[in-house]
Design an enzyme around this catalytic site. Structure first.
Site, PDB file in Angstrom:
ATOM      1  N   ASN A   1      29.759  12.192  52.664  1.00 49.01           N
ATOM      2  CA  ASN A   1      30.631  11.007  52.869  1.00 49.01           C
ATOM      3  C   ASN A   1      30.439  10.394  54.257  1.00 49.01           C
ATOM      4  O   ASN A   1      31.362   9.858  54.846  1.00 49.01           O
ATOM      5  CB  ASN A   1      32.118  11.347  52.625  1.00 49.01           C
ATOM      6  CG  ASN A   1      33.035  10.124  52.523  1.00 49.01           C
ATOM      7  OD1 ASN A   1      34.215  10.204  52.821  1.00 49.01           O
ATOM      8  ND2 ASN A   1      32.513   8.997  52.092  1.00 49.01           N
TER       9      ASN A   1
ATOM     10  N   SER B   1      27.786   7.126  50.494  1.00 47.27           N
ATOM     11  CA  SER B   1      29.019   6.597  49.884  1.00 47.27           C
ATOM     12  C   SER B   1      29.815   5.667  50.801  1.00 47.27           C
ATOM     13  O   SER B   1      30.444   4.730  50.294  1.00 47.27           O
ATOM     14  CB  SER B   1      29.893   7.720  49.312  1.00 47.27           C
ATOM     15  OG  SER B   1      30.280   8.647  50.295  1.00 47.27           O
TER      16      SER B   1
END
Ligand code: 4NP
Length: 154
Positions: free
Chosen positions: A10, A14
């Site tokens: 992350n 993303s």
């Protein structure tokens, strides 16, 4: 529509996907909620990787308000669509699904562009050259996510 983008850390893929899709839905005045998460916990609380921040900035997006968080099984309840960047993320998310309805929410993001292809967004963390390519893959996929979900509604 609530959409969650998921990769491993992350911090690279993303957050870019979140920033790109958020920008596109804002441009179109759509009332969608976009978020992102990682299946791993190593980078929780961190800003996106500086290389993702830089490529986003190059295309006019500021993603520095994002902070990494870990994917949790309750995300499969609260989001309508959960997009995995690669097959490993996809399997790790599916493992946490507790119903067919939850499993149906999970997709490989590049299958939006090429259904059935199994194509994956390569992890650019170890390869600084990869960020530009990843940006364009995600830009195309996010365009398609909006197009296919608007069709569903009409
Ligand atoms: P991401 O990239 O999954 O696109 O955020 C990675 C970030 C960190 C690591 C691996 C991939 N890592 O091993 O720490």
């Amino acid at each position: 529509m609530k959409v969650l983008m998921v990769c491993l850390g992350n911090i690279c893929r993303s957050p870019l996907a979140e920033g790109i899709l958020r920008h596109k839905v804002e441009e179109r005045g759509l009332d969608w909620q976009i978020d992102s998460a990682g299946t791993g916990s190593w980078h929780v609380g961190e800003l996106p990787d500086p290389r993702s921040v830089a490529v986003a900035k190059k295309y006019g997006l500021d993603i520095t308000d994002q902070r990494a968080r870990q994917f949790q099984s309750s995300d499969l309840e609260s989001f309508d669509l959960v997009y995995a960047m690669d097959a490993s993320n996809y399997q790790n998310i599916l493992r946490l699904a507790s119903s067919e309805n939850q499993k149906e929410k999970v997709r490989l993001i590049l299958e939006e562009v090429e259904p059935g292809s199994g194509r994956q967004v390569p992890d650019p963390y170890w390869n600084s050259d990869g960020f530009e390519k990843v940006y364009h893959m995600l830009d195309e996929a996010c365009e398609q996510i909006i197009a296919s979900n608007l069709e569903l509604k009409s």
